[in-house]
Motif scaffolding. Structure first.
Motif, PDB file in Angstrom:
ATOM      1  N   GLU A   1      42.329  26.205  28.359  1.00  0.00           N
ATOM      2  CA  GLU A   1      42.214  26.102  29.817  1.00  0.00           C
ATOM      3  C   GLU A   1      42.430  27.461  30.479  1.00  0.00           C
ATOM      4  OE1 GLU A   1      43.651  21.509  30.691  1.00  0.00           O
ATOM      5  OE2 GLU A   1      45.158  23.021  30.176  1.00  0.00           O
ATOM      6  N   LEU A   2      43.349  28.242  29.947  1.00  0.00           N
ATOM      7  CA  LEU A   2      43.569  29.593  30.470  1.00  0.00           C
ATOM      8  C   LEU A   2      42.337  30.461  30.236  1.00  0.00           C
ATOM      9  CD1 LEU A   2      47.235  30.121  29.234  1.00  0.00           C
ATOM     10  CD2 LEU A   2      46.510  29.883  31.609  1.00  0.00           C
ATOM     11  N   LEU A   3      41.752  30.360  29.056  1.00  0.00           N
ATOM     12  CA  LEU A   3      40.539  31.114  28.751  1.00  0.00           C
ATOM     13  C   LEU A   3      39.398  30.756  29.695  1.00  0.00           C
ATOM     14  CD1 LEU A   3      40.487  31.022  24.839  1.00  0.00           C
ATOM     15  CD2 LEU A   3      40.539  33.082  26.245  1.00  0.00           C
ATOM     16  N   ALA A   4      39.267  29.486  30.001  1.00  0.00           N
ATOM     17  CA  ALA A   4      38.186  29.039  30.887  1.00  0.00           C
ATOM     18  C   ALA A   4      38.336  29.641  32.284  1.00  0.00           C
ATOM     19  CB  ALA A   4      38.172  27.512  30.966  1.00  0.00           C
ATOM     20  N   ILE A   5      39.559  29.720  32.785  1.00  0.00           N
ATOM     21  CA  ILE A   5      39.794  30.325  34.099  1.00  0.00           C
ATOM     22  C   ILE A   5      39.515  31.826  34.047  1.00  0.00           C
ATOM     23  CG2 ILE A   5      41.553  30.823  35.849  1.00  0.00           C
ATOM     24  CD1 ILE A   5      42.800  28.095  35.162  1.00  0.00           C
ATOM     25  N   GLU A   6      39.930  32.480  32.972  1.00  0.00           N
ATOM     26  CA  GLU A   6      39.623  33.905  32.807  1.00  0.00           C
ATOM     27  C   GLU A   6      38.122  34.147  32.814  1.00  0.00           C
ATOM     28  OE1 GLU A   6      43.499  35.205  30.074  1.00  0.00           O
ATOM     29  OE2 GLU A   6      41.510  34.989  29.154  1.00  0.00           O
ATOM     30  N   ASP A   7      37.376  33.276  32.177  1.00  0.00           N
ATOM     31  CA  ASP A   7      35.925  33.415  32.135  1.00  0.00           C
ATOM     32  C   ASP A   7      35.320  33.317  33.531  1.00  0.00           C
ATOM     33  OD1 ASP A   7      35.975  33.717  29.400  1.00  0.00           O
ATOM     34  OD2 ASP A   7      35.415  31.637  28.949  1.00  0.00           O
ATOM     35  N   LYS A   8      35.841  32.405  34.351  1.00  0.00           N
ATOM     36  CA  LYS A   8      35.329  32.262  35.709  1.00  0.00           C
ATOM     37  C   LYS A   8      35.546  33.536  36.525  1.00  0.00           C
ATOM     38  CE  LYS A   8      35.971  27.244  36.304  1.00  0.00           C
ATOM     39  NZ  LYS A   8      36.640  26.202  37.138  1.00  0.00           N
ATOM     40  N   ALA A   9      36.657  34.212  36.267  1.00  0.00           N
ATOM     41  CA  ALA A   9      37.000  35.399  37.052  1.00  0.00           C
ATOM     42  C   ALA A   9      36.283  36.655  36.578  1.00  0.00           C
ATOM     43  CB  ALA A   9      38.507  35.622  36.997  1.00  0.00           C
ATOM     44  N   LYS A  10      35.697  36.617  35.395  1.00  0.00           N
ATOM     45  CA  LYS A  10      35.178  37.840  34.777  1.00  0.00           C
ATOM     46  C   LYS A  10      34.130  38.549  35.625  1.00  0.00           C
ATOM     47  CE  LYS A  10      33.175  39.652  30.519  1.00  0.00           C
ATOM     48  NZ  LYS A  10      32.719  39.334  29.136  1.00  0.00           N
ATOM     49  N   ALA A  11      33.184  37.813  36.176  1.00  0.00           N
ATOM     50  CA  ALA A  11      32.078  38.438  36.913  1.00  0.00           C
ATOM     51  C   ALA A  11      32.555  39.227  38.132  1.00  0.00           C
ATOM     52  CB  ALA A  11      31.063  37.372  37.330  1.00  0.00           C
ATOM     53  N   HIS A  12      33.717  38.867  38.651  1.00  0.00           N
ATOM     54  CA  HIS A  12      34.212  39.495  39.880  1.00  0.00           C
ATOM     55  C   HIS A  12      35.564  40.177  39.658  1.00  0.00           C
ATOM     56  CE1 HIS A  12      31.017  37.378  42.004  1.00  0.00           C
ATOM     57  NE2 HIS A  12      31.394  36.259  41.396  1.00  0.00           N
ATOM     58  N   TYR A  13      35.810  40.621  38.426  1.00  0.00           N
ATOM     59  CA  TYR A  13      37.155  41.137  38.119  1.00  0.00           C
ATOM     60  C   TYR A  13      37.522  42.346  38.962  1.00  0.00           C
ATOM     61  CZ  TYR A  13      35.578  45.190  35.387  1.00  0.00           C
ATOM     62  OH  TYR A  13      35.029  46.383  34.998  1.00  0.00           O
ATOM     63  N   GLU A  14      36.557  43.211  39.278  1.00  0.00           N
ATOM     64  CA  GLU A  14      36.878  44.396  40.089  1.00  0.00           C
ATOM     65  C   GLU A  14      37.327  43.976  41.486  1.00  0.00           C
ATOM     66  OE1 GLU A  14      33.627  47.100  40.082  1.00  0.00           O
ATOM     67  OE2 GLU A  14      33.836  47.604  37.959  1.00  0.00           O
TER      68      GLU A  14
END
Length: 342
Positions: free
Chosen positions: A313-326
């Motif tokens: 579940e933590l990985l899935a949330i990290e994946d959602k944030a990846k495109a806008h990490y900056e």
């Protein structure tokens, strides 16, 4: 340490989640036996604040947003009172907190947060663990700020006093902070005289300077910027959090919603996902600045309902944030310019 491999990352997150689960305390018997602060009736899970001996709710009140804005004193006082009424027992502020307005410059606004919180603490000081900060790096300057903080907050002591916003560019100056005329000596003096109970550090930009400070001195607490986009750039979770856990520091997470940027681009993640992600790590609590009472009530409800997330579940949330990490890591060195309001 770099967890680019997904299986390695999953294993790392399992360890972090396990540490968080062990730290969470919900037993009223244990709470009453260990807590040094008068607790409000609350369904919020509690965790130890490192080795300080205090138990705090997993969600706490940050002294920015409305609380630091001149002209919003009535609402600020209402927010602080409501937070305590609803069971929050940790409040974070700083001598530097004060937001400039069209008519009030930044320098004049500084101290607004402490003054507004102080209006409540005149009568409710024993209900909260109170943290503030010095942005000065010298002995004399920090002691002057501490005197102001105590006056603004209507108290004779802070439960926690921290060095505010350690930055990458300060790495070469660390020796000065430990010199006889440096900020650490001010902290030691203030603690010896009972003006502060615990000391700590804070930082947004770079895990390396926090690591350097923590390895050099036995600080009680760290306030560190962590959110769901953290792993995608110079990760605090990977590079600093394990050290703080090893040293049994209290760990307070901030910048959880990245100053509401999680709601941009159609909503990168929800507030629940943002909060649950960080609360599933081995932090003592998280702080979030509040604009309106409704936000406070929503966040407290999320904390009441919190259930530990799995590594997947933590990985899935990290994946959602990846495109806008900056966008979500704007406060880190090398991505953007930190705003004047700290």
């Amino acid at each position: 340490m770099n967890y680019q491999n997904r299986n390695s990352r999953r294993d790392f997150l399992k360890k972090m989640a396990a540490a968080a689960a062990v730290a969470t305390v919900v037993s009223p018997v244990e709470l009453l036996s260990r807590c040094k602060i008068v607790e409000q009736a609350s369904k919020m899970p509690l965790r130890p604040l490192g080795k300080t001996g205090h138990m705090i709710g997993i969600y706490s009140l940050g002294g920015q947003a409305t609380i630091e804005t001149p002209g919003k004193e009535d609402l600020a006082v209402e927010i602080v009172n409501k937070a305590i009424d609803l069971g929050i027992n940790y409040i974070d502020t700083a001598a530097a907190y004060g937001r400039s307005t069209e008519t009030i410059p930044r320098e004049e606004a500084m101290g607004t947060s402490e003054r507004n919180i102080g209006q409540v603490l005149k009568t409710r000081r024993n209900e909260v663990f109170l943290a503030s900060k010095t942005h000065d790096r010298t002995y004399d300057g920090s002691m002057r700020l501490l005197e102001k903080s105590l006056t603004h907050l209507h108290t004779d002591h802070l439960d926690l006093w921290q060095i505010h916003n350690l930055r990458s560019r300060e790495k070469s100056n660390i020796d000065e902070y430990f010199a006889d005329d440096g900020v650490v000596k001010a902290m030691e003096k203030a603690r010896a005289e009972g003006m502060v109970k615990n000391v700590g550090i804070t930082g947004h930009e770079d895990p390396e300077i926090l690591k350097m400070m923590a390895e050099r001195y036995d600080f009680d607490n760290v306030l560190v910027a962590i959110n769901a986009a953290d792993k995608h750039y110079n990760s605090m979770i990977e590079k600093f959090l394990p050290i703080a856990v090893e040293k049994k520091m209290g760990i307070v997470g901030m910048k959880i919603p990245a100053r509401d940027r999680i709601f941009d681009h159609g909503g990168i993640i929800t507030m629940k996902e943002a909060m649950d992600y960080v609360m599933s790590l081995p932090v003592s609590t998280i702080i979030i600045g509040i604009d309106e009472i409704a936000e406070l009530e929503e966040n407290i409800q999320i904390a009441h309902e919190f259930k530990q997330l799995s590594a997947d579940e933590l990985l899935a949330i990290e994946d959602k944030a990846k495109a806008h990490y900056e966008h979500l890591q704007f406060f880190k060195d090398g991505i953007g310019e930190w705003p004047a309001e700290w």
